[in-house]
Design a protein around this motif. Structure first.
Motif, mmCIF file in Angstrom:
data_model
loop_
_atom_site.group_PDB
_atom_site.id
_atom_site.type_symbol
_atom_site.label_atom_id
_atom_site.label_comp_id
_atom_site.label_asym_id
_atom_site.label_seq_id
_atom_site.Cartn_x
_atom_site.Cartn_y
_atom_site.Cartn_z
ATOM 1 N N SER A 287 0.864 -1.210 0.049
ATOM 2 C CA SER A 287 0.062 -0.102 0.051
ATOM 3 C C SER A 287 1.042 1.318 -0.104
ATOM 4 O O SER A 287 2.030 1.141 0.518
ATOM 5 C CB SER A 287 -0.992 -0.075 1.287
ATOM 6 O OG SER A 287 -0.236 0.251 2.629
ATOM 7 N N LYS A 290 -0.863 7.191 -2.039
ATOM 8 C CA LYS A 290 -1.672 7.883 -3.281
ATOM 9 C C LYS A 290 -1.793 6.852 -4.204
ATOM 10 O O LYS A 290 -0.876 6.054 -4.292
ATOM 11 C CB LYS A 290 -0.914 9.122 -3.805
ATOM 12 C CG LYS A 290 -1.850 9.827 -4.571
ATOM 13 C CD LYS A 290 -1.003 10.887 -5.355
ATOM 14 C CE LYS A 290 -1.813 11.794 -6.199
ATOM 15 N NZ LYS A 290 -1.147 12.956 -6.923
ATOM 16 N N THR A 291 -2.825 6.482 -4.735
ATOM 17 C CA THR A 291 -3.296 5.603 -5.700
ATOM 18 C C THR A 291 -2.640 5.702 -6.916
ATOM 19 O O THR A 291 -2.172 6.778 -7.570
ATOM 20 C CB THR A 291 -4.596 5.410 -6.192
ATOM 21 O OG1 THR A 291 -5.379 5.050 -4.891
ATOM 22 C CG2 THR A 291 -4.825 4.549 -6.974
ATOM 23 N N LEU A 293 -2.702 4.497 -10.627
ATOM 24 C CA LEU A 293 -3.509 4.176 -11.650
ATOM 25 C C LEU A 293 -2.817 4.434 -12.813
ATOM 26 O O LEU A 293 -2.582 5.462 -13.447
ATOM 27 C CB LEU A 293 -4.813 4.591 -11.360
ATOM 28 C CG LEU A 293 -5.686 4.162 -12.692
ATOM 29 C CD1 LEU A 293 -5.952 2.667 -12.613
ATOM 30 C CD2 LEU A 293 -7.093 4.995 -12.571
ATOM 31 N N LYS A 308 -11.280 4.720 -11.208
ATOM 32 C CA LYS A 308 -10.238 5.263 -10.046
ATOM 33 C C LYS A 308 -11.099 4.849 -8.755
ATOM 34 O O LYS A 308 -10.567 4.457 -7.741
ATOM 35 C CB LYS A 308 -9.656 6.334 -10.058
ATOM 36 C CG LYS A 308 -8.589 6.749 -9.217
ATOM 37 C CD LYS A 308 -8.000 8.062 -9.221
ATOM 38 C CE LYS A 308 -6.891 8.231 -8.009
ATOM 39 N NZ LYS A 308 -6.059 9.545 -8.202
ATOM 40 N N LYS A 309 -12.294 5.635 -8.514
ATOM 41 C CA LYS A 309 -13.220 5.531 -7.595
ATOM 42 C C LYS A 309 -13.536 4.154 -7.171
ATOM 43 O O LYS A 309 -13.486 3.677 -5.751
ATOM 44 C CB LYS A 309 -14.126 6.674 -7.453
ATOM 45 C CG LYS A 309 -13.754 8.213 -7.471
ATOM 46 C CD LYS A 309 -15.037 8.999 -7.522
ATOM 47 C CE LYS A 309 -14.559 10.512 -7.613
ATOM 48 N NZ LYS A 309 -15.787 11.311 -7.663
ATOM 49 N N GLU A 312 -10.537 1.986 -5.827
ATOM 50 C CA GLU A 312 -10.188 2.437 -4.462
ATOM 51 C C GLU A 312 -11.214 1.868 -3.376
ATOM 52 O O GLU A 312 -10.854 1.431 -2.606
ATOM 53 C CB GLU A 312 -10.123 3.981 -4.453
ATOM 54 C CG GLU A 312 -8.876 4.394 -5.068
ATOM 55 C CD GLU A 312 -8.628 5.990 -5.001
ATOM 56 O OE1 GLU A 312 -7.608 6.326 -5.253
ATOM 57 O OE2 GLU A 312 -9.862 6.733 -4.817
ATOM 58 N N TYR A 315 -10.195 -1.838 -2.943
ATOM 59 C CA TYR A 315 -9.337 -1.968 -2.062
ATOM 60 C C TYR A 315 -9.648 -1.714 -0.516
ATOM 61 O O TYR A 315 -8.828 -2.162 0.248
ATOM 62 C CB TYR A 315 -8.095 -1.104 -2.681
ATOM 63 C CG TYR A 315 -7.488 -2.249 -3.673
ATOM 64 C CD1 TYR A 315 -6.269 -3.143 -3.254
ATOM 65 C CD2 TYR A 315 -7.689 -1.970 -4.821
ATOM 66 C CE1 TYR A 315 -5.603 -3.715 -4.124
ATOM 67 C CE2 TYR A 315 -6.887 -2.843 -5.976
ATOM 68 C CZ TYR A 315 -5.638 -3.667 -5.364
ATOM 69 O OH TYR A 315 -5.241 -4.286 -6.267
ATOM 70 N N SER A 316 -10.716 -0.439 -0.364
ATOM 71 C CA SER A 316 -10.721 -0.170 1.119
ATOM 72 C C SER A 316 -10.990 -1.411 2.139
ATOM 73 O O SER A 316 -10.801 -1.221 3.408
ATOM 74 C CB SER A 316 -11.759 0.937 0.989
ATOM 75 O OG SER A 316 -13.284 0.165 0.743
ATOM 76 N N HIS A 324 -3.304 2.797 -0.243
ATOM 77 C CA HIS A 324 -3.773 2.950 -1.529
ATOM 78 C C HIS A 324 -2.983 2.070 -2.382
ATOM 79 O O HIS A 324 -2.070 1.657 -2.278
ATOM 80 C CB HIS A 324 -3.726 4.314 -2.260
ATOM 81 C CG HIS A 324 -4.699 5.096 -1.511
ATOM 82 N ND1 HIS A 324 -4.273 6.076 -0.265
ATOM 83 C CD2 HIS A 324 -6.013 5.636 -1.434
ATOM 84 C CE1 HIS A 324 -5.332 6.550 0.008
ATOM 85 N NE2 HIS A 324 -6.383 6.613 -0.798
ATOM 86 N N PRO A 325 -3.618 1.314 -3.617
ATOM 87 C CA PRO A 325 -2.973 0.184 -4.333
ATOM 88 C C PRO A 325 -2.172 0.930 -5.515
ATOM 89 O O PRO A 325 -2.333 2.278 -5.900
ATOM 90 C CB PRO A 325 -4.158 -0.480 -4.870
ATOM 91 C CG PRO A 325 -5.182 0.502 -4.855
ATOM 92 C CD PRO A 325 -5.263 1.490 -3.901
ATOM 93 N N PHE A 326 -1.676 -0.015 -6.022
ATOM 94 C CA PHE A 326 -1.045 0.141 -7.515
ATOM 95 C C PHE A 326 -1.816 -0.524 -8.646
ATOM 96 O O PHE A 326 -2.176 -1.744 -8.379
ATOM 97 C CB PHE A 326 0.424 -0.388 -7.402
ATOM 98 C CG PHE A 326 1.023 -0.296 -8.948
ATOM 99 C CD1 PHE A 326 1.705 1.068 -9.486
ATOM 100 C CD2 PHE A 326 1.074 -1.300 -9.725
ATOM 101 C CE1 PHE A 326 2.106 0.770 -10.976
ATOM 102 C CE2 PHE A 326 1.523 -1.679 -10.976
ATOM 103 C CZ PHE A 326 2.055 -0.248 -11.430
#
Length: 739
Positions: A287, A290-291, A293, A308-309, A312, A315-316, A324-326
């Motif tokens: 993690s 910041k995401t 993307l 994106k939303k 996210e 992943y929450s 946040h993910p990659f």
């Protein structure tokens, strides 16, 4: 003489402040309306260039896409001063024919389109033929190119979309020169003739960072193409990716090994929606703040806030708070379903069935993350009395909390969320916090069955309440009145006090009769009126979860009339008014009016508040605001009686506000008398039932209510009256220093 004329003119002018008639206008009258005329061609071209080329990164994006479309397998990028002074890209593609160079930089010249219908089936990066034309209008552009069949390379210089000589007096025709196969495009002095745009850039390093981000995106996506990017005059490469590298190795080269070692490969497709997707996403072990993307739709780097939303949100459930993910996603959608010509810089596209495609993609990510996590097993050991010993390893799978968002949460955070901050200096002792709100207490580890028998006399323990999941879909509140009430809470927010409650540690109950508790916030100790806090918190929960409450089912249902009569008897016994005033007031009529009021509005109460009243006047259900907490039912009769005179049933906004205030008051914990003092032997022992209620109240405050305050209470300025600072570690240190 001239001076005399000036003096006369001054004295002949009307004095300041003199009123003028409407006909005496200061501006000269307009004789005729302004005529519409066509803008000059150079003005039109500069306006178009300003829409397409916003930064050096936008210019480079167009050049990279053209190079890849030309069949290049190697791209070399050079930048100076963030690309503003020099931006050069060299490729080994097919090259440009010498005969095509004169119209290379004219607007709407391209080898990828012939008719407008070709936009519906385009499979290349560029599609308008405006990139090089726009660049030539705001920079000095030179092109060196060689095709496979050509015996030499050709160099041409362009300005304002046309061929220009390299030096004054020379011919503008392309000049033969030595060169390798492919094309080298050099952009110098970007925005030299647009000074306002040039001054808007803050720093060259920031623009170079954007260039590296852009090159990194295409370096990850374009398999079989090598990328290098560096600053002018430096030997080290900012990015270097070989052509033979696979996707994971490309991500490792650009984004590092930390993410490359934690990637999941995902594939999904649908003939119904006409798409197929391939993605590499990080798992739950990785993690960042910041995401990251990387989104490509039909091989174009684009942006999509909806995707994106949604990702996210997916992943929450798996990442710690703030993590946040990659994500790298390559979407291939049927070209007939995609509208590519919706944005000047081509950073956005529209496509059909967007919601369905996003849902399928997120479902695939969710299932992949869940399947990875189930492989992690943990053995448990019996350390506390009452703990259950598993017969097999327990597979831990993340489960997203459902139902009321204010439900109780586990106070223990994942290990990845508890990172010790690395500090270069040892903090002073007067800045040290004695306790940490995130540390789990040993009392929370005790199993639910370890309550004393006296606790059972106060009703069912809160941990043993049974809940049933409902298949009711959550509703989105679009009522203007509720939105205005929510906005009023946000406007009244006190930032410092909200931060205190968001990171506080519960110390204990100080006075049950006055409803005062002690909390620690940082290095300060506060006394708070938890009755006032509960009132404001439950009111905010009512606004936040409006229309989505749980329900407390009453079995058997209670008669509203009987409950109101109980409240009336209590009012009569505790009333301080004279007997004559009591005789003048018709309590029986008040009971009838309140009952009719609730029955008449039963549909609205059930839909918005889960407050269920039967047509016969029986109370079947009450709203459930917080999971794990049931209000004191001794306050129920008084609550129902107050719904008559204290709720404005006429105005919508006042009705919701007053009803939620009364509901919040009903949910506030009861005030208990103080326990008998040990210094007074004559006081005797406390009633066992009252002692059990006291212990239950303390446990509820510590394990349910104050953790709920920490997670979602917005402290308003009105709560300042209920918070008193009683100790400050820094202040105590100052006192000790003076002693």
């Amino acid at each position: 003489m001239a001076d005399d004329m000036d003096v006369d003119d001054i004295y002949s002018a009307p004095p300041q402040g003199t009123k003028r008639k409407a006909s005496e206008d200061i501006a000269p009258p307009v004789n005729a309306p302004r005529r519409i005329q066509a803008l000059a061609e150079d003005v039109v071209n500069k306006i178009a260039a300003g829409e397409i080329i916003l930064t050096p990164g936008h210019a480079l994006k167009e050049l990279i896409e053209n190079a890849v479309d030309a069949g290049s397998t190697s791209l070399e990028i050079l930048a100076k001063e963030g690309g503003l002074k020099l931006l050069q890209i060299s490729d080994n593609g097919h090259g440009i024919e010498r005969e095509d160079l004169p119209i290379l930089c004219e607007r709407f010249t391209t080898s990828k389109l012939k008719t407008f219908e070709d936009l519906t089936s385009i499979g290349t990066y560029g599609f308008r033929g405006e990139a090089l034309a726009s660049i030539s209008h705001i920079a000095h552009l030179s092109v060196t190119t060689k095709t496979k069949e050509s015996s030499c390379a050709w160099r041409a210089h362009f300005a304002d979309g046309k061929l220009v000589p390299q030096k004054p007096g020379q011919s503008a025709d392309p000049k033969p020169t030595a060169g390798r196969q492919g094309t080298q495009i050099t952009v110098e002095d970007l925005f030299y003739n647009v000074p306002t745009r040039r001054r808007a850039f803050r720093s060259a390093s920031e623009e170079y960072a954007r260039i590296l981000d852009l090159v990194g995106r295409y370096a990850v996506h374009c398999s079989g193409v090598s990328f290098t990017c560096k600053k002018h005059g430096e030997s080290s490469m900012g990015i270097s990716v070989p052509a033979a590298a696979n996707i994971v190795d490309r991500i490792r080269q650009v984004h590092g090994s930390a993410v490359a070692n934690e990637l999941l490969h995902i594939k999904t497709n649908s003939d119904r929606w006409g798409f197929k997707a391939e993605a590499w996403v990080s798992n739950a072990n990785y993690s960042v703040k910041k995401t990251a993307l990387l989104l490509f739709i039909n091989h174009r780097a684009v942006e999509s806030s909806a995707i994106k939303k949604a990702v996210e949100q997916t992943y929450s459930s798996f990442l710690p708070k703030g993590g946040h993910p990659f994500i790298y996603i390559s979407l291939e959608i049927d070209p007939h379903r995609v509208d590519v010509n919706v944005h000047p810089t081509k950073k956005e596209v529209n496509f059909l069935n967007e919601d369905e495609i996003i849902e399928m993609l997120c479902d695939e990510i969710r299932s992949s993350l869940g399947s990875v996590d189930t492989s992690r097993t943990f053995m448990t050991q019996t350390l506390l009395p009452g703990a259950k010993v598993p017969t097999a390893p327990v597979a831990v799978t993340p489960i997203k909390a459902s139902g009321n968002p204010s439900s109780s949460r586990n106070s223990e955070e994942p290990p990845s969320a508890r990172r010790t901050p690395q500090t270069s200096q040892k903090p002073y002792e007067n800045n040290l916090v004695r306790t940490d709100s995130r540390v789990r207490k040993i009392t929370t580890m005790l199993p639910p069955g370890q309550h004393s028998e006296a606790d059972s006399t106060a009703g069912a323990p809160r941990d043993e309440l049974e809940y049933e999941e409902s298949d009711k879909e959550p509703t989105i509140c679009r009522l203007t009145s509720v939105k205005e009430l929510r906005a009023e809470v946000r406007e009244a927010m006190h930032n410092e006090l909200t931060d205190v409650f968001a990171s506080h540690t519960f110390v204990g109950v100080v006075d049950e009769r006055r409803r005062i508790a002690a909390i620690q916030g940082g290095v300060k100790l506060f006394l708070v009126d938890y009755g006032m806090l509960c009132n404001e918190y439950f009111y905010q929960v009512g606004l936040t979860d409006f229309g989505n409450f749980g329900s407390i089912r009453l079995d058997p249902p209670l008669s509203v009339t009987d409950l109101l009569n109980v409240a009336v008897e209590h009012e009569k016994s505790s009333s301080s008014s004279s007997a004559e005033a009591d005789e003048d007031f018709d309590w029986a009529e008040a009971v009838t009016l309140v009952r009719e009021q609730l029955v008449a509005r039963r549909d609205m109460l059930a839909e918005y508040f889960s407050f269920d009243v039967s047509p016969a006047g029986d109370l079947c259900a009450l709203p459930l605001l917080v999971k794990g907490y049931v209000p004191c039912m001794a306050k129920l009769p008084q609550f129902l009686l107050r719904l008559g005179p204290h709720v404005n049933w006429v105005e919508e906004k006042d009705c919701f506000c007053s009803f939620l205030r009364e509901l919040a008051s009903f949910y506030v914990p009861e005030a208990l008398p103080p326990p008998p003092s040990a210094d007074a032997p004559s006081a005797g022992e406390e009633d066992p039932e009252l002692a059990a209620r006291r212990r239950q109240l303390e446990r509820t405050l510590e394990t349910v209510l104050f953790p709920a305050f920490r997670s979602r209470l917005v402290a308003t300025r009105g709560l300042l009256k209920g918070v008193i600072e009683v100790a400050n570690l820094k202040g105590l240190y100052r006192v000790f220093e003076r002693c």
